[in-house]
Scaffold this motif. Structure first.
Motif, PDB file in Angstrom:
ATOM      1  N   LEU A  20       0.830  -1.359  -0.179  1.00 58.32           N
ATOM      2  CA  LEU A  20       0.018  -0.005   0.063  1.00 58.32           C
ATOM      3  C   LEU A  20       0.993   1.211   0.131  1.00 58.32           C
ATOM      4  O   LEU A  20       0.553   2.142  -0.767  1.00 58.32           O
ATOM      5  N   GLY A  21       1.930   1.250   0.740  1.00 59.34           N
ATOM      6  CA  GLY A  21       2.895   2.600   0.695  1.00 59.34           C
ATOM      7  C   GLY A  21       3.484   2.700  -0.561  1.00 59.34           C
ATOM      8  O   GLY A  21       3.788   3.793  -1.222  1.00 59.34           O
ATOM      9  N   ALA A  24       0.822   4.139  -2.926  1.00 59.84           N
ATOM     10  CA  ALA A  24       0.515   5.416  -2.433  1.00 59.84           C
ATOM     11  C   ALA A  24       1.560   6.408  -3.076  1.00 59.84           C
ATOM     12  O   ALA A  24       1.601   7.593  -3.492  1.00 59.84           O
ATOM     13  N   ALA A  27       1.267   6.951  -6.848  1.00 61.52           N
ATOM     14  CA  ALA A  27       0.191   7.586  -6.983  1.00 61.52           C
ATOM     15  C   ALA A  27       0.623   9.128  -6.913  1.00 61.52           C
ATOM     16  O   ALA A  27       0.115   9.761  -7.717  1.00 61.52           O
ATOM     17  N   ILE A  28       1.327   9.426  -6.169  1.00 63.80           N
ATOM     18  CA  ILE A  28       1.652  10.831  -5.676  1.00 63.80           C
ATOM     19  C   ILE A  28       2.530  10.986  -6.727  1.00 63.80           C
ATOM     20  O   ILE A  28       2.588  12.132  -7.564  1.00 63.80           O
ATOM     21  N   PRO A  49       5.440   8.559   1.817  1.00 64.74           N
ATOM     22  CA  PRO A  49       4.999   7.119   2.065  1.00 64.74           C
ATOM     23  C   PRO A  49       6.151   6.275   2.373  1.00 64.74           C
ATOM     24  O   PRO A  49       5.976   5.529   3.225  1.00 64.74           O
ATOM     25  N   ALA A  69       6.758   0.893  -5.838  1.00 65.25           N
ATOM     26  CA  ALA A  69       6.431   2.132  -6.514  1.00 65.25           C
ATOM     27  C   ALA A  69       7.193   1.976  -7.766  1.00 65.25           C
ATOM     28  O   ALA A  69       6.568   2.809  -8.895  1.00 65.25           O
TER      29      ALA A  69
END
Length: 335
Positions: A20-21, A24, A27-28, A49, A69
């Motif tokens: 999830l981190g 996030a 996404a940022i 994050p 990410a």
């Protein structure tokens, strides 16, 4: 500072938090990549994050979130964007959190003293190295660093020329020469400003982890803890000398001078905090300094000079040693 081992526990809950981190964080950065003023403001939170996961749940989980990410951005947007994210956001952000956590290895921490300064030096090293490598590769690919920076120079020229025509700048300014100087300063500005963003996000992430009772390390007194190694001063001076040359050497020297200069300015701020600590006007003096830093920017130069001098003269240690000792109560005589 007490040594605290890394608490990375590979449970399904923590693995889910890592994923999830990473989502996030991706996404940022995806919002940032789409451009716009809102995306530019959001860019300042890009490393947050990953740092929260690393400091709150363990550095291994923070590393996993960084990998997630990077993979998402490489597939979703473009491999080049994923690589840029890894070099400019995920890499320095995770490394800063790793060092702030004590650089755990095995059952011991490699960094147990001056953690705040080492945690600031960590992203500076990654960012400076990444941008120095880009300068070398761009120079080889385009034939010269000026050719590589031509798109930036063209945009700067258009903006400066318009400002001169509208009398916003003096007509004595040569937009052609000034745009070249602006373009050559862009890589160094990106390195220094990126470093500032990472340090600010590290502080925010640590405070959030502390407020959530997830931070296992005691919070340091940063004003006394922030002591850079003397080698930083040597790299800073070397960078200043390199700026006297043209071509890629000058651009690389500017990157080193600005990144190390920012770290030295932070040490200078630590010195000021100690010097005014305990005085009645300390809050006023510090408020004025931070206001001038945010509004004008130029006070960073004397602060960097003060930080460089503190590397060798240890002003904070001298003040602590010169502080009057607390009077001891005389021992009571026994009958």
């Amino acid at each position: 500072m007490t040594s605290v081992p890394d608490k990375s526990v590979f449970s399904w809950q923590n693995i889910g938090i890592s994923i999830l981190g990473g989502i996030a964080a991706a996404a940022i950065f995806a919002v940032v990549a789409r451009g716009g003023f809102g995306g530019l403001l959001f860019a300042h939170l890009a490393p947050l994050p990953l740092m929260i996961v690393a400091l709150g749940f363990g550095v291994r989980h923070g590393f996993s979130a960084a990998i997630v990410a990077t993979v998402i951005l490489s597939i979703w947007l473009h491999p080049v964007i994923g690589m840029a994210y890894a070099l400019l956001v995920a890499g320095p952000g995770w490394f800063a959190a790793y060092v702030a956590a004590g650089a755990p290895r095995g059952r011991r921490d490699l960094v147990t003293a001056h953690v705040s300064s080492w945690a600031s030096l960590a992203p500076a090293t990654v960012l400076a190295t990444a941008i120095l490598l880009w300068i070398i590769v761009a120079t080889i690919s385009f034939g010269s660093i000026d050719e590589a920076l031509n798109p930036i120079r063209a945009r700067a020229f258009i903006l400066l020329d318009a400002m001169v025509r509208e009398k916003e700048l003096s007509d004595k300014i040569n937009p052609t020469e000034l745009s070249g100087s602006v373009a050559r300063a862009v890589p160094a500005f990106l390195a220094a400003y990126g470093l500032l963003i990472h340090i600010a996000n590290l502080w925010i992430a640590a405070r959030l982890a502390q407020a959530s009772s997830l931070l296992t390390r005691p919070w340091p007194d940063i004003a006394t803890d922030f002591h850079l190694p003397r080698a930083v001063g040597g790299v800073f001076l070397s960078g200043l000398v390199m700026t006297l040359f043209s071509g890629p050497s000058g651009a690389m020297g500017l990157v080193l001078a600005m990144t190390m200069g920012l770290l030295l300015a932070l040490q200078g701020l630590a010195v000021v905090h100690i010097m005014v600590r305990g005085s009645r006007s300390s809050a006023l003096v510090l408020s004025i300094i931070y206001f001038m830093l945010g509004l004008l920017g130029w006070p960073i130069v004397p602060l960097a000079a003060l930080g460089a001098a503190d590397l060798f003269f240890n002003y904070r240690d001298r003040k602590t040693a010169a502080a009057p000792a607390q009077p001891q109560k005389p021992a009571e005589k026994s009958d």
